[in-house]
Design a protein around this motif. Sequence first.
Motif, mmCIF file in Angstrom:
data_model
loop_
_atom_site.group_PDB
_atom_site.id
_atom_site.type_symbol
_atom_site.label_atom_id
_atom_site.label_comp_id
_atom_site.label_asym_id
_atom_site.label_seq_id
_atom_site.Cartn_x
_atom_site.Cartn_y
_atom_site.Cartn_z
ATOM 1 N N GLY A 99 0.814 -1.213 0.000
ATOM 2 C CA GLY A 99 0.000 0.000 0.000
ATOM 3 C C GLY A 99 0.842 1.255 0.000
ATOM 4 N N ALA A 100 1.917 1.271 0.794
ATOM 5 C CA ALA A 100 2.798 2.440 0.844
ATOM 6 C C ALA A 100 3.543 2.633 -0.472
ATOM 7 C CB ALA A 100 3.788 2.295 1.991
ATOM 8 N N GLY A 160 8.025 7.109 2.376
ATOM 9 C CA GLY A 160 7.570 8.489 2.576
ATOM 10 C C GLY A 160 8.454 9.516 1.886
ATOM 11 N N VAL A 161 8.232 9.703 0.611
ATOM 12 C CA VAL A 161 9.030 10.660 -0.161
ATOM 13 C C VAL A 161 8.780 12.090 0.310
ATOM 14 C CG1 VAL A 161 9.498 11.570 -2.467
ATOM 15 C CG2 VAL A 161 9.038 9.120 -2.157
ATOM 16 N N ALA A 175 10.268 -0.850 5.656
ATOM 17 C CA ALA A 175 9.938 -0.696 4.239
ATOM 18 C C ALA A 175 8.740 0.213 4.045
ATOM 19 C CB ALA A 175 9.666 -2.072 3.625
ATOM 20 N N THR A 176 7.744 0.085 4.901
ATOM 21 C CA THR A 176 6.557 0.947 4.803
ATOM 22 C C THR A 176 6.921 2.405 5.046
ATOM 23 O OG1 THR A 176 5.122 -0.867 5.533
ATOM 24 C CG2 THR A 176 4.248 1.369 5.725
ATOM 25 N N GLY A 183 2.478 1.772 -3.429
ATOM 26 C CA GLY A 183 1.538 2.230 -4.441
ATOM 27 C C GLY A 183 1.061 3.648 -4.255
ATOM 28 N N THR A 184 0.912 4.092 -3.003
ATOM 29 C CA THR A 184 0.339 5.414 -2.759
ATOM 30 C C THR A 184 1.363 6.507 -2.488
ATOM 31 O OG1 THR A 184 0.096 4.942 -0.382
ATOM 32 C CG2 THR A 184 -1.766 4.396 -1.820
ATOM 33 N N ALA A 185 2.525 6.137 -1.945
ATOM 34 C CA ALA A 185 3.506 7.153 -1.544
ATOM 35 C C ALA A 185 4.796 7.116 -2.354
ATOM 36 C CB ALA A 185 3.833 6.990 -0.058
ATOM 37 N N LEU A 186 5.289 5.930 -2.673
ATOM 38 C CA LEU A 186 6.580 5.843 -3.349
ATOM 39 C C LEU A 186 6.446 5.918 -4.866
ATOM 40 C CD1 LEU A 186 9.635 5.431 -3.258
ATOM 41 C CD2 LEU A 186 9.215 2.959 -3.181
#
Length: 223
Positions: free
Chosen positions: A99-100, A213-214, A208-209, A102-105
């Motif tokens: 999820g991270a 956080g870019v 990893a999650t 796909g949505t953040a990285l």
Amino acid sequence: MVRSRKVGTVARRDGRGRQRLVQAIPVLCPLSMWAGFAALGKRLPPRQAYNLGFATYWALWCFAVPAWLLGPRRALAVIRAGRRPTVSEAALLAVPVLGAVGTALAPNARRVDAQLAAVMLGTATVNAIGEELLWRGLFAEEFPDDVLRGSAWPLVGFSLWHLAPQTILPSRHGRWQLVAGAAFVGLSSTVVAHRTGGLWHTLAPHIATDACGVAAAEFRLGR
């Protein structure tokens, strides 16, 4: 015999006092960090306030408090403990990571350079180890047979703490959406840590999650 009974009574009293302190953490940590970030935000530029707030959270709550309550050796043993997860447990840990990504990285991957990647990975490692120790390991050690106090209650505190840094850097998805996402990350770690008997195998997925956080890493660097 009288002396040994007194020693036993003192030990039990100390244990109950320690448990009361642990039970208060899901209230004290989110409230104190919310007040801390808010105060820093009024006195410092946003980037400095954000970085100092996290440094305080990591140093005080994530590492100093568990080391004080458990002792350094016991805290380290909790981090290293845990049998290998089953396939289903590993799959549960993988869901927040995917999820991270796909949505953040993935949407911001082109902005990631070597410096940014180092900050993303470094802060994620410190944060994940500290949070697993504080919110999972400490409570599991103090309440090993109590699902409510050992698992559910710290999950509430872990989720709500994520409101504190948003006094400076609100999530673009919304404050409570971030809290909900954190709750899911915490839930997967809580379930697997409880089933495997330790934190060792929850660390890598949590790192990893968080490392996805870019935007947060860019803010830390002042970009």
